[in-house]
Design a protein around this motif. Structure first.
Motif, PDB file in Angstrom:
ATOM      1  N   ALA A  11       0.966  -1.085   0.072  1.00 39.68           N
ATOM      2  CA  ALA A  11       0.073   0.027   0.036  1.00 39.68           C
ATOM      3  C   ALA A  11       0.760   1.231  -0.008  1.00 39.68           C
ATOM      4  O   ALA A  11       1.831   1.203   0.474  1.00 39.68           O
ATOM      5  N   PRO A  16       1.578   1.894   6.355  1.00 39.11           N
ATOM      6  CA  PRO A  16       1.553   0.410   6.162  1.00 39.11           C
ATOM      7  C   PRO A  16       3.075  -0.162   6.798  1.00 39.11           C
ATOM      8  O   PRO A  16       2.948  -1.084   7.277  1.00 39.11           O
ATOM      9  N   SER A  86      -1.230  -4.171   8.354  1.00 42.29           N
ATOM     10  CA  SER A  86      -0.201  -3.448   7.388  1.00 42.29           C
ATOM     11  C   SER A  86      -0.596  -3.905   5.990  1.00 42.29           C
ATOM     12  O   SER A  86      -0.161  -3.179   4.921  1.00 42.29           O
ATOM     13  N   VAL A  89      -4.366  -2.536   5.057  1.00 38.97           N
ATOM     14  CA  VAL A  89      -4.545  -0.975   5.496  1.00 38.97           C
ATOM     15  C   VAL A  89      -5.922  -0.349   4.945  1.00 38.97           C
ATOM     16  O   VAL A  89      -6.538   0.419   5.660  1.00 38.97           O
ATOM     17  N   HIS A  90      -6.245  -0.851   4.093  1.00 41.98           N
ATOM     18  CA  HIS A  90      -7.587  -0.237   3.552  1.00 41.98           C
ATOM     19  C   HIS A  90      -8.942  -0.704   3.986  1.00 41.98           C
ATOM     20  O   HIS A  90      -9.889  -0.283   3.533  1.00 41.98           O
ATOM     21  N   TYR A  95      -7.818  -1.966  10.264  1.00 41.74           N
ATOM     22  CA  TYR A  95      -7.382  -0.513  10.670  1.00 41.74           C
ATOM     23  C   TYR A  95      -7.680  -0.383  11.985  1.00 41.74           C
ATOM     24  O   TYR A  95      -7.066   0.289  12.790  1.00 41.74           O
ATOM     25  N   GLN A 142      -4.948   9.859   9.723  1.00 44.01           N
ATOM     26  CA  GLN A 142      -4.619   9.344   8.354  1.00 44.01           C
ATOM     27  C   GLN A 142      -5.837   8.586   7.601  1.00 44.01           C
ATOM     28  O   GLN A 142      -5.789   7.705   6.969  1.00 44.01           O
ATOM     29  N   TYR A 143      -7.007   8.246   8.995  1.00 40.91           N
ATOM     30  CA  TYR A 143      -7.942   7.315   8.647  1.00 40.91           C
ATOM     31  C   TYR A 143      -8.653   7.332   7.076  1.00 40.91           C
ATOM     32  O   TYR A 143      -8.738   6.231   6.490  1.00 40.91           O
ATOM     33  N   GLU A 145      -7.470   8.468   4.674  1.00 40.32           N
ATOM     34  CA  GLU A 145      -6.572   8.334   3.453  1.00 40.32           C
ATOM     35  C   GLU A 145      -6.247   6.845   3.121  1.00 40.32           C
ATOM     36  O   GLU A 145      -6.149   6.673   1.904  1.00 40.32           O
ATOM     37  N   TYR A 146      -6.746   6.116   4.061  1.00 40.94           N
ATOM     38  CA  TYR A 146      -6.328   4.553   3.896  1.00 40.94           C
ATOM     39  C   TYR A 146      -7.699   3.923   3.825  1.00 40.94           C
ATOM     40  O   TYR A 146      -7.723   2.977   3.134  1.00 40.94           O
TER      41      TYR A 146
END
Length: 149
Positions: A11, A16, A86, A89-90, A95, A142-143, A145-146
């Motif tokens: 990712a 990650p 990791s 992560v999406h 997550y 960053q939540y 964003e991933y």
């Protein structure tokens, strides 16, 4: 070398890779926690000067061999969640689980230090506190964003 890099999370971004790194570090922590009290006792330094160093440790600590192994096992479980997250992560569930492992670590170390007063601030305690706090903040920021809905 490129064949080794292919095993790292693919990712985008550093998060990650960071989750992978702290997951691998947790596995290493398991090994040391089962072999010696030295490092676990440094995390759990007692603020009470009357506490004697445990066998094999140079600092006063309430750490016992059982506590060290339990801590190592707990750290392994958290590390495995972080390792799996990791690579995923999406996915919101992985997550969030990885995020929760950091919140639990923050609560544990923070409460032992600030609430219960069973440990004192030192370099051994600083490392897990800094990692858990900074990773929690990073993951919260960053939540979006991933994680993909």
């Amino acid at each position: 070398m490129s064949s080794l890099l292919s095993y790292l999370p693919q990712a985008e971004g550093l998060l990650p890779k960071w989750l992978f790194f702290i997951g691998i570090t947790a596995v290493g922590n398991l090994v040391q926690a089962y072999r010696t009290l030295h490092f676990t006792a440094q995390v759990y330094l007692s603020p009470d000067a009357r506490v004697k160093p445990p066998p094999g440790a140079a600092h006063p600590s309430l750490t016992t061999p059982l506590h060290s192994r339990t801590f190592g096992t707990w750290t392994l479980l958290q590390g495995l969640v972080r390792l799996y997250a990791s690579y995923h992560v999406h996915e919101a569930s992985w997550y969030q689980l990885a995020l929760i492992t950091n919140v639990v670590a923050m609560w544990h170390f923070g409460s032992e230090w600030l609430l219960f007063g069973s440990v004192k601030w030192n370099k051994g305690l600083a490392a897990p506190v800094i990692v858990s706090v900074s990773t929690t903040v990073w993951m919260l920021v960053q939540y979006g964003e991933y994680v993909r809905a």
